[in-house]
Design a protein around this motif. Structure first.
Motif, PDB file in Angstrom:
ATOM      1  N   CYS A   1       1.019  -0.972  -0.075  1.00  0.00           N
ATOM      2  CA  CYS A   1       0.058   0.027  -0.011  1.00  0.00           C
ATOM      3  C   CYS A   1       0.870   1.294  -0.155  1.00  0.00           C
ATOM      4  CB  CYS A   1      -0.917  -0.224   1.174  1.00  0.00           C
ATOM      5  SG  CYS A   1      -1.802   1.481   1.415  1.00  0.00           S
ATOM      6  N   ASP A   2       1.783   1.135   1.095  1.00  0.00           N
ATOM      7  CA  ASP A   2       2.820   2.414   1.026  1.00  0.00           C
ATOM      8  C   ASP A   2       3.632   2.751  -0.483  1.00  0.00           C
ATOM      9  OD1 ASP A   2       2.085   2.823   3.843  1.00  0.00           O
ATOM     10  OD2 ASP A   2       4.013   1.727   4.211  1.00  0.00           O
ATOM     11  N   ARG A   3       3.821   1.670  -1.136  1.00  0.00           N
ATOM     12  CA  ARG A   3       4.449   1.751  -2.448  1.00  0.00           C
ATOM     13  C   ARG A   3       3.779   2.273  -3.295  1.00  0.00           C
ATOM     14  NH1 ARG A   3       7.988  -3.272  -4.071  1.00  0.00           N
ATOM     15  NH2 ARG A   3       8.450  -2.009  -5.825  1.00  0.00           N
ATOM     16  N   LEU A   4       2.266   1.760  -3.455  1.00  0.00           N
ATOM     17  CA  LEU A   4       1.224   2.351  -4.403  1.00  0.00           C
ATOM     18  C   LEU A   4       1.127   3.717  -4.113  1.00  0.00           C
ATOM     19  CD1 LEU A   4      -1.254  -0.996  -4.467  1.00  0.00           C
ATOM     20  CD2 LEU A   4       0.222  -0.227  -6.363  1.00  0.00           C
ATOM     21  N   VAL A   5       0.808   4.347  -2.962  1.00  0.00           N
ATOM     22  CA  VAL A   5       0.507   5.229  -2.726  1.00  0.00           C
ATOM     23  C   VAL A   5       1.717   6.389  -2.992  1.00  0.00           C
ATOM     24  CG1 VAL A   5       0.121   7.067  -1.016  1.00  0.00           C
ATOM     25  CG2 VAL A   5      -1.138   5.040  -0.923  1.00  0.00           C
ATOM     26  N   ALA A   6       2.971   5.903  -2.703  1.00  0.00           N
ATOM     27  CA  ALA A   6       4.013   6.766  -2.933  1.00  0.00           C
ATOM     28  C   ALA A   6       4.265   6.969  -4.631  1.00  0.00           C
ATOM     29  CB  ALA A   6       5.420   6.249  -2.494  1.00  0.00           C
ATOM     30  N   ALA A   7       3.652   5.789  -5.438  1.00  0.00           N
ATOM     31  CA  ALA A   7       3.896   6.012  -6.844  1.00  0.00           C
ATOM     32  C   ALA A   7       2.704   6.848  -7.493  1.00  0.00           C
ATOM     33  CB  ALA A   7       3.750   4.455  -7.290  1.00  0.00           C
ATOM     34  N   GLY A   8       1.730   7.073  -6.942  1.00  0.00           N
ATOM     35  CA  GLY A   8       0.694   7.998  -7.264  1.00  0.00           C
ATOM     36  C   GLY A   8      -0.674   7.305  -7.155  1.00  0.00           C
ATOM     37  N   VAL A   9      -0.925   6.202  -6.666  1.00  0.00           N
ATOM     38  CA  VAL A   9      -2.127   5.448  -6.611  1.00  0.00           C
ATOM     39  C   VAL A   9      -3.122   6.121  -5.532  1.00  0.00           C
ATOM     40  CG1 VAL A   9      -3.346   3.334  -6.109  1.00  0.00           C
ATOM     41  CG2 VAL A   9      -1.554   3.292  -7.455  1.00  0.00           C
ATOM     42  N   THR A  10      -4.146   6.659  -5.867  1.00  0.00           N
ATOM     43  CA  THR A  10      -5.095   7.359  -4.856  1.00  0.00           C
ATOM     44  C   THR A  10      -6.248   6.581  -4.501  1.00  0.00           C
ATOM     45  OG1 THR A  10      -6.024   8.603  -6.679  1.00  0.00           O
ATOM     46  CG2 THR A  10      -4.195   9.620  -5.730  1.00  0.00           C
ATOM     47  N   SER A  11      -6.389   5.361  -5.076  1.00  0.00           N
ATOM     48  CA  SER A  11      -7.602   4.527  -4.411  1.00  0.00           C
ATOM     49  C   SER A  11      -7.352   3.397  -4.481  1.00  0.00           C
ATOM     50  CB  SER A  11      -8.595   4.919  -5.485  1.00  0.00           C
ATOM     51  OG  SER A  11      -9.367   6.118  -5.628  1.00  0.00           O
ATOM     52  N   ILE A  12      -7.599   2.564  -3.399  1.00  0.00           N
ATOM     53  CA  ILE A  12      -7.154   1.241  -2.972  1.00  0.00           C
ATOM     54  C   ILE A  12      -8.398   0.034  -2.785  1.00  0.00           C
ATOM     55  CG2 ILE A  12      -5.585  -0.350  -1.544  1.00  0.00           C
ATOM     56  CD1 ILE A  12      -3.544   2.044  -1.475  1.00  0.00           C
ATOM     57  N   LEU A  13      -8.625  -0.753  -3.239  1.00  0.00           N
ATOM     58  CA  LEU A  13      -9.342  -1.953  -2.922  1.00  0.00           C
ATOM     59  C   LEU A  13      -8.537  -3.007  -2.189  1.00  0.00           C
ATOM     60  CD1 LEU A  13     -12.368  -3.049  -2.851  1.00  0.00           C
ATOM     61  CD2 LEU A  13     -11.853  -4.130  -5.197  1.00  0.00           C
ATOM     62  N   ASN A  14      -8.964  -3.117  -0.960  1.00  0.00           N
ATOM     63  CA  ASN A  14      -8.023  -4.208  -0.072  1.00  0.00           C
ATOM     64  C   ASN A  14      -8.823  -5.287   0.104  1.00  0.00           C
ATOM     65  OD1 ASN A  14      -6.110  -5.026   1.547  1.00  0.00           O
ATOM     66  ND2 ASN A  14      -6.961  -4.034   3.242  1.00  0.00           N
ATOM     67  N   PHE A  15      -8.178  -6.445  -0.169  1.00  0.00           N
ATOM     68  CA  PHE A  15      -8.603  -7.719   0.010  1.00  0.00           C
ATOM     69  C   PHE A  15      -8.094  -8.392   1.200  1.00  0.00           C
ATOM     70  CE2 PHE A  15     -10.556  -7.110  -4.065  1.00  0.00           C
ATOM     71  CZ  PHE A  15     -11.820  -7.787  -4.018  1.00  0.00           C
ATOM     72  N   ALA A  16      -6.876  -7.777   1.664  1.00  0.00           N
ATOM     73  CA  ALA A  16      -5.979  -8.238   2.603  1.00  0.00           C
ATOM     74  C   ALA A  16      -6.590  -8.284   3.916  1.00  0.00           C
ATOM     75  CB  ALA A  16      -4.442  -7.775   2.608  1.00  0.00           C
ATOM     76  N   PRO A  17      -6.695  -9.249   4.663  1.00  0.00           N
ATOM     77  CA  PRO A  17      -7.252  -9.130   6.179  1.00  0.00           C
ATOM     78  C   PRO A  17      -6.491  -8.310   6.957  1.00  0.00           C
ATOM     79  CG  PRO A  17      -6.154 -11.394   5.881  1.00  0.00           C
ATOM     80  CD  PRO A  17      -5.834 -10.618   4.537  1.00  0.00           C
ATOM     81  N   THR A  18      -6.478  -7.120   6.776  1.00  0.00           N
ATOM     82  CA  THR A  18      -5.865  -6.042   7.858  1.00  0.00           C
ATOM     83  C   THR A  18      -6.331  -4.644   7.502  1.00  0.00           C
ATOM     84  OG1 THR A  18      -3.629  -5.406   8.529  1.00  0.00           O
ATOM     85  CG2 THR A  18      -3.770  -5.781   6.123  1.00  0.00           C
ATOM     86  N   VAL A  19      -5.927  -3.921   8.167  1.00  0.00           N
ATOM     87  CA  VAL A  19      -6.576  -2.428   7.989  1.00  0.00           C
ATOM     88  C   VAL A  19      -5.403  -1.730   7.480  1.00  0.00           C
ATOM     89  CG1 VAL A  19      -7.386  -0.439   9.174  1.00  0.00           C
ATOM     90  CG2 VAL A  19      -8.162  -2.665   9.937  1.00  0.00           C
ATOM     91  N   LEU A  20      -5.535  -0.916   6.649  1.00  0.00           N
ATOM     92  CA  LEU A  20      -4.410  -0.353   5.965  1.00  0.00           C
ATOM     93  C   LEU A  20      -4.267   1.267   6.430  1.00  0.00           C
ATOM     94  CD1 LEU A  20      -4.629  -1.560   2.441  1.00  0.00           C
ATOM     95  CD2 LEU A  20      -3.092  -2.156   3.941  1.00  0.00           C
ATOM     96  N   THR A  21      -3.236   1.838   6.724  1.00  0.00           N
ATOM     97  CA  THR A  21      -2.908   3.344   7.017  1.00  0.00           C
ATOM     98  C   THR A  21      -2.534   3.995   5.759  1.00  0.00           C
ATOM     99  OG1 THR A  21      -2.589   2.628   9.611  1.00  0.00           O
ATOM    100  CG2 THR A  21      -1.793   4.771   8.612  1.00  0.00           C
TER     101      THR A  21
END
Length: 253
Positions: A172-192
């Motif tokens: 998630c951190d890498r995606l955001v740093a690369a410019g991704v601004t929307s994430i659909l998370n299927f992993a069983p964890t809460v993302l910050t």
């Protein structure tokens, strides 16, 4: 089923509540089914039933779109499909990357509904070197070392995370740093994530646990009802054949 926080409610600035935005895909799915059957118009009651909401809520939601239908006729199906698709941003092509090509990631890659709903799977990414180059759904898997370049080259703003829980936050951190601004998370964890990034979480185990709660409650209600109104067999009642047939063996005086 998807839940999570939204950090950048763009539609709210246009006066559309988030609860209404969450229901628009339900209406679109129902309308698409009607369109495929060449149904020209639909009443608010019929469409509400197909979408699983009440008709008053549907009419209120559509009022935010400036669509009020015609009394005695209803709503024009094709126009509503276009109107809702435009409001949801589905009239343009959205490149999507899926990170984590295990069983779930591969299933998502093979899902045929993306293209028809305005999404294009631009790349599949996995950390396993053995996966690199292997085609999944006709798309060669690329190594996660290339994640930033892939996002940049394809103009990706939506990322799908289907990794194990421990890898999800770093991805998630890498995606955001690369410019991704929307994430659909299927992993069983809460993302910050920072402000300006939208996250939607899909957790199948949580949905099953909620269903288990309802099943347990229904079983408890049935047990309580049986205790309050026992059947004849549960009460131990019995009848015996009298000399004249199926009558109680002991008759009242």
């Amino acid at each position: 089923m998807a839940t999570g926080r939204t950090h950048r409610p763009a539609s709210r600035s246009r006066g559309i509540p988030e609860a209404t935005v969450a229901r628009l895909p339900l209406y679109l799915r129902a309308l698409t089914g009607l369109s495929e059957r060449s149904v020209p118009t639909v009443s608010s009651e019929e469409l509400a039933a197909a979408a699983g909401v009440n008709s008053a809520k549907l009419r209120k939601d559509f009022s935010y779109l400036g669509s009020y239908g015609t009394r005695g006729v209803g709503y024009d199906v094709e126009y509503l499909v276009y109107q809702i698709s435009r409001e949801l941003g589905l009239t343009q092509d959205w490149p999507v990357v899926i990170v984590g090509i295990g069983n779930l990631g591969a299933a998502l890659a093979n899902y045929g509904g993306f293209a028809s709903r305005g999404f294009r799977v631009a790349a599949l990414i996995d950390a396993d070197p053995a996966m690199a180059g292997k085609p999944v759904a006709g798309i060669p898997v690329q190594h996660s070392d290339e994640l930033e370049k892939i996002v940049s080259d394809n103009g990706v703003s939506i990322g799908v995370i289907a990794t194990p829980a421990g890898a999800a936050q770093p991805v998630c951190d890498r995606l955001v740093a690369a410019g991704v601004t929307s994430i659909l998370n299927f992993a069983p964890t809460v993302l910050t994530v920072p402000d300006g990034v939208d996250v939607r979480k899909v957790d199948l185990s949580i949905e099953l646990q909620i269903l288990a709660f309802h099943e347990q409650r229904k079983a408890g209600e049935e047990a309580a009802a049986q205790a309050a109104h026992p059947t004849a067999a549960q009460r131990g009642d019995s009848t015996e054949q009298g000399p004249d047939g199926d009558v109680p063996a002991v008759m009242p005086a």
